[in-house]
Design a protein around this motif. Sequence first.
Motif, mmCIF file in Angstrom:
data_model
loop_
_atom_site.group_PDB
_atom_site.id
_atom_site.type_symbol
_atom_site.label_atom_id
_atom_site.label_comp_id
_atom_site.label_asym_id
_atom_site.label_seq_id
_atom_site.Cartn_x
_atom_site.Cartn_y
_atom_site.Cartn_z
ATOM 1 N N CYS A 341 -11.494 -3.170 27.503
ATOM 2 C CA CYS A 341 -12.741 -3.494 26.795
ATOM 3 C C CYS A 341 -12.917 -2.491 25.653
ATOM 4 O O CYS A 341 -12.403 -1.369 25.712
ATOM 5 C CB CYS A 341 -13.951 -3.394 27.716
ATOM 6 N N ALA A 342 -13.661 -2.902 24.649
ATOM 7 C CA ALA A 342 -13.907 -2.018 23.506
ATOM 8 C C ALA A 342 -15.399 -1.933 23.229
ATOM 9 O O ALA A 342 -16.099 -2.952 23.215
ATOM 10 C CB ALA A 342 -13.168 -2.531 22.280
ATOM 11 N N ILE A 343 -15.869 -0.720 23.002
ATOM 12 C CA ILE A 343 -17.285 -0.469 22.758
ATOM 13 C C ILE A 343 -17.420 0.304 21.460
ATOM 14 O O ILE A 343 -16.707 1.291 21.229
ATOM 15 C CB ILE A 343 -17.896 0.355 23.909
ATOM 16 N N THR A 344 -18.323 -0.137 20.601
ATOM 17 C CA THR A 344 -18.634 0.611 19.388
ATOM 18 C C THR A 344 -20.140 0.730 19.256
ATOM 19 O O THR A 344 -20.889 -0.096 19.785
ATOM 20 C CB THR A 344 -18.036 -0.063 18.137
ATOM 21 N N ALA A 345 -20.573 1.758 18.552
ATOM 22 C CA ALA A 345 -22.007 1.989 18.350
ATOM 23 C C ALA A 345 -22.356 1.694 16.896
ATOM 24 O O ALA A 345 -22.493 2.594 16.065
ATOM 25 C CB ALA A 345 -22.369 3.420 18.721
ATOM 26 N N ALA A 346 -22.443 0.412 16.579
ATOM 27 C CA ALA A 346 -22.856 -0.081 15.257
ATOM 28 C C ALA A 346 -21.840 0.195 14.156
ATOM 29 O O ALA A 346 -22.176 0.109 12.980
ATOM 30 C CB ALA A 346 -24.216 0.513 14.861
ATOM 31 N N MET A 347 -20.595 0.511 14.516
ATOM 32 C CA MET A 347 -19.562 0.778 13.518
ATOM 33 C C MET A 347 -18.310 -0.037 13.817
ATOM 34 O O MET A 347 -17.214 0.526 13.959
ATOM 35 C CB MET A 347 -19.229 2.276 13.496
ATOM 36 N N GLY A 350 -15.772 0.296 10.842
ATOM 37 C CA GLY A 350 -15.397 1.693 10.647
ATOM 38 C C GLY A 350 -14.475 2.222 11.723
ATOM 39 O O GLY A 350 -13.722 3.167 11.488
ATOM 40 N N THR A 351 -14.519 1.617 12.912
ATOM 41 C CA THR A 351 -13.671 2.076 14.016
ATOM 42 C C THR A 351 -12.485 1.157 14.285
ATOM 43 O O THR A 351 -11.645 1.464 15.128
ATOM 44 C CB THR A 351 -14.493 2.178 15.314
ATOM 45 N N GLY A 352 -12.425 0.015 13.593
ATOM 46 C CA GLY A 352 -11.360 -0.949 13.850
ATOM 47 C C GLY A 352 -11.659 -1.906 14.980
ATOM 48 O O GLY A 352 -10.844 -2.792 15.278
ATOM 49 N N ILE A 353 -12.818 -1.779 15.618
ATOM 50 C CA ILE A 353 -13.156 -2.664 16.730
ATOM 51 C C ILE A 353 -13.405 -4.095 16.241
ATOM 52 O O ILE A 353 -13.305 -5.052 17.011
ATOM 53 C CB ILE A 353 -14.377 -2.113 17.507
ATOM 54 N N ASP A 354 -13.717 -4.261 14.960
ATOM 55 C CA ASP A 354 -13.864 -5.617 14.436
ATOM 56 C C ASP A 354 -12.575 -6.414 14.575
ATOM 57 O O ASP A 354 -12.595 -7.627 14.834
ATOM 58 C CB ASP A 354 -14.312 -5.583 12.974
ATOM 59 N N ARG A 355 -11.444 -5.727 14.448
ATOM 60 C CA ARG A 355 -10.159 -6.405 14.580
ATOM 61 C C ARG A 355 -9.904 -6.799 16.038
ATOM 62 O O ARG A 355 -9.358 -7.866 16.329
ATOM 63 C CB ARG A 355 -9.045 -5.498 14.035
ATOM 64 N N PHE A 356 -10.296 -5.919 16.943
ATOM 65 C CA PHE A 356 -10.209 -6.235 18.371
ATOM 66 C C PHE A 356 -11.132 -7.399 18.709
ATOM 67 O O PHE A 356 -10.770 -8.315 19.458
ATOM 68 C CB PHE A 356 -10.583 -4.990 19.181
ATOM 69 N N ALA A 357 -12.340 -7.382 18.143
ATOM 70 C CA ALA A 357 -13.357 -8.383 18.475
ATOM 71 C C ALA A 357 -12.953 -9.786 18.048
ATOM 72 O O ALA A 357 -13.328 -10.769 18.693
ATOM 73 C CB ALA A 357 -14.689 -8.003 17.839
ATOM 74 N N LYS A 358 -12.210 -9.904 16.970
ATOM 75 C CA LYS A 358 -11.780 -11.228 16.513
ATOM 76 C C LYS A 358 -10.872 -11.907 17.541
ATOM 77 O O LYS A 358 -10.874 -13.130 17.660
ATOM 78 C CB LYS A 358 -11.056 -11.095 15.171
ATOM 79 N N HIS A 360 -10.625 -10.735 20.934
ATOM 80 C CA HIS A 360 -11.155 -10.619 22.298
ATOM 81 C C HIS A 360 -12.676 -10.433 22.245
ATOM 82 O O HIS A 360 -13.206 -9.402 22.686
ATOM 83 C CB HIS A 360 -10.497 -9.438 23.010
ATOM 84 N N PRO A 361 -13.397 -11.412 21.711
ATOM 85 C CA PRO A 361 -14.849 -11.240 21.522
ATOM 86 C C PRO A 361 -15.609 -11.000 22.818
ATOM 87 O O PRO A 361 -16.607 -10.277 22.831
ATOM 88 C CB PRO A 361 -15.263 -12.560 20.864
ATOM 89 N N GLU A 362 -15.132 -11.591 23.926
ATOM 90 C CA GLU A 362 -15.855 -11.444 25.188
ATOM 91 C C GLU A 362 -15.708 -10.050 25.781
ATOM 92 O O GLU A 362 -16.463 -9.678 26.680
ATOM 93 C CB GLU A 362 -15.364 -12.502 26.190
ATOM 94 N N ARG A 363 -14.751 -9.283 25.275
ATOM 95 C CA ARG A 363 -14.552 -7.915 25.787
ATOM 96 C C ARG A 363 -14.873 -6.866 24.732
ATOM 97 O O ARG A 363 -14.461 -5.706 24.848
ATOM 98 C CB ARG A 363 -13.115 -7.752 26.282
ATOM 99 N N SER A 364 -15.572 -7.258 23.701
ATOM 100 C CA SER A 364 -15.978 -6.343 22.633
ATOM 101 C C SER A 364 -17.489 -6.219 22.632
ATOM 102 O O SER A 364 -18.208 -7.225 22.677
ATOM 103 C CB SER A 364 -15.492 -6.868 21.284
ATOM 104 N N PHE A 365 -17.995 -4.982 22.575
ATOM 105 C CA PHE A 365 -19.430 -4.737 22.687
ATOM 106 C C PHE A 365 -19.898 -3.783 21.595
ATOM 107 O O PHE A 365 -19.419 -2.645 21.512
ATOM 108 C CB PHE A 365 -19.764 -4.142 24.059
ATOM 109 N N ASP A 366 -20.798 -4.258 20.755
ATOM 110 C CA ASP A 366 -21.463 -3.388 19.784
ATOM 111 C C ASP A 366 -22.846 -3.082 20.346
ATOM 112 O O ASP A 366 -23.720 -3.955 20.385
ATOM 113 C CB ASP A 366 -21.565 -4.074 18.428
#
Length: 644
Positions: A341-347, A350-358, A360-366
């Motif tokens: 899972c990937a967690i970001t705090a409003a970034m 900036g952290t590259g989690i947007d690429r993960f979220a595309k 694996h959206p169900e396992r990405s948390f902002d």
Amino acid sequence: MTNSPVTPLLDQVPTPNELRKLKPEQLRQLSDELRAEMIDAVSTSGGHLGSGLGVVELTVALHYVFNTPEDRLVWDVGHQCYPHKIITGRRDRIRTLRQGGGLSGFTKRSESEYDPFGAAHSSTSISAALGFAMANKLSGKPGRGIAVIGDGAMSAGMAYEAMNNAAQAGNRLVVILNDNDMSIAPPVGGLSAYLARMVSSSEYLGLRSLASRAVKKMSRRMHDAIGKAEEYTRGMVTGGTLFEELGFYYVGPIDGHNLDHLVPVLENVRDTSEGPVLIHVVTTKGKGYAPAEESADKYHGVPKFNVVTGEKQKGSAGPPAYQNVFGDTLADLADSDKRICAITAAMPSGTGIDRFAKRHPERSFDVGIAEQHGVTFAAGLAAQGMRPFAAIYSTFLQRAYDQVVHDVAIQNLPVRFAIDRAGLVGADGSTHAGSFDITYLATLPNFVVMAAADEAELVHMTYTAVEHDEGPIAFRYPRGNGVGVPMPETPQKLEIGKGRIVRGDANKPAKVAILSLGARLEEAKKAADTLEAKGLSTTIADMRFAKPLDEDLIARLARSHEVVVTIEEGAIGGLGAHVLTFATDEGLTDAGLKIRTMRLPDIFIDQDSPEKQYDIAKLNAPHIVETVLKALKHNSASVEEARA
């Protein structure tokens, strides 16, 4: 580039004192000129654009209505303060934004009396403004505390902690909620503006106060019922019940770009005895500049750009950005591991989690600007068998340090910390520099702390973190692009606590050993070239781990070299301190071994180019050479040559 805009009215307003002499009908022209000046300035310097454009009218109205700097105006985060800087005596330097020796991209106390509180992190404004308000109240001085906070910053608990404590300040505290993303209660044109003016007017508040005194003479039950009825009736019409529950008198929502609506409401609030007050202002990020309005996210922070076309200055193509290497690697690994899972705090970007979220959206948390919650949320995921990655900038992770200690380290939970923006960060300056994470993490029991020397190492460390289920693990990497090394086809799991020799032989006697942690490795290689040209044989180790130390490698290098130099992009207490402790505990210095530690100096380094910042920090190749020569007591001429 274009010619500077024509600004005849703005030219007459160097400070708010002159602004307050204008007629209300002149404020529209002033705002238009101020917006044009800001766009032109940022086009030449780069910086935050959309947020500042969104508060031009609000900036003008606040300085027009309130008596700044006696009334203390606090901008949350501060990245929207460029219009504020232009009309508070700094217009002549506005094109030096974010440059060495120039203006900070955020508010800064040392710059101006109109910056009463420095800010570059989110959600501090209400607490600070409350402090100013209470100090004035206690000392009998005039002046309010005015906090301008964006709706995104309201995702942080600190804002609500401050609001919950604000009642004692009375009308000394004014909070402006700048709703520029997701409107809490959209304004409905003239009706909304009329209602906002009405409920903030002295006539309404006077009647409200009279009614309140009358109701107090009734029974307690009747008093409470009438109070609730008034509150909820107004809440249904205008919104704001949540803020009323926290003790604020809520006014709004109002159009933050309509000065005919905004100025009267601010004047009413200024003149009222009611308070504390929260004014809900709805604005458009990027207002007045079409490219920024159409793509607010892409024009939040910009390099230099063409004002007419909006085209941004493009850098030369090069290696991938570290954040993208991390995001893509994690997404690849998550394809076959459903626990990641990937967690970001409003970034997210900036952290590259947007690429993960595309992927694996169900396992990405902002989680929003809520690093404390994000870390404990990750701890809960880990405790339930998931493999969470908390991707947070080094400087923002500081906000969650208690959670790192209490909720992760003490419980030995396998939370993975991907620490972006480690080291110095250039134009964002000291507030965003990742200076302390090695020190504050490597001191904790149970933690594994890694630092990537290049983008290939980042791939390996991401995979190593995935496979590490024995406890918390962190890996840090810098801002910007990699160094251009070949990328691995398959990531490797690194042996925990083991470094690697990248030049020389750990067992072969030589003069100098350089122990590098993180992205100074390329500078260490340059230094080694210079030292070897001087006849000083040099071994280089990429330590990879600040904790646990590769004690075997350190011992072998200490026994086979005359000088050992550690280098890292972190404050005192990191790799160098741990190496020194180990060396003295093991008696490795008893035989005359010279150990020198190179680290960030005990200062906050202002904005500049990264190269100049590392020169100030004395962490570039010539400084490594100089450190070695001094340790070997070479003559001063050799030291001067090393600096050249």
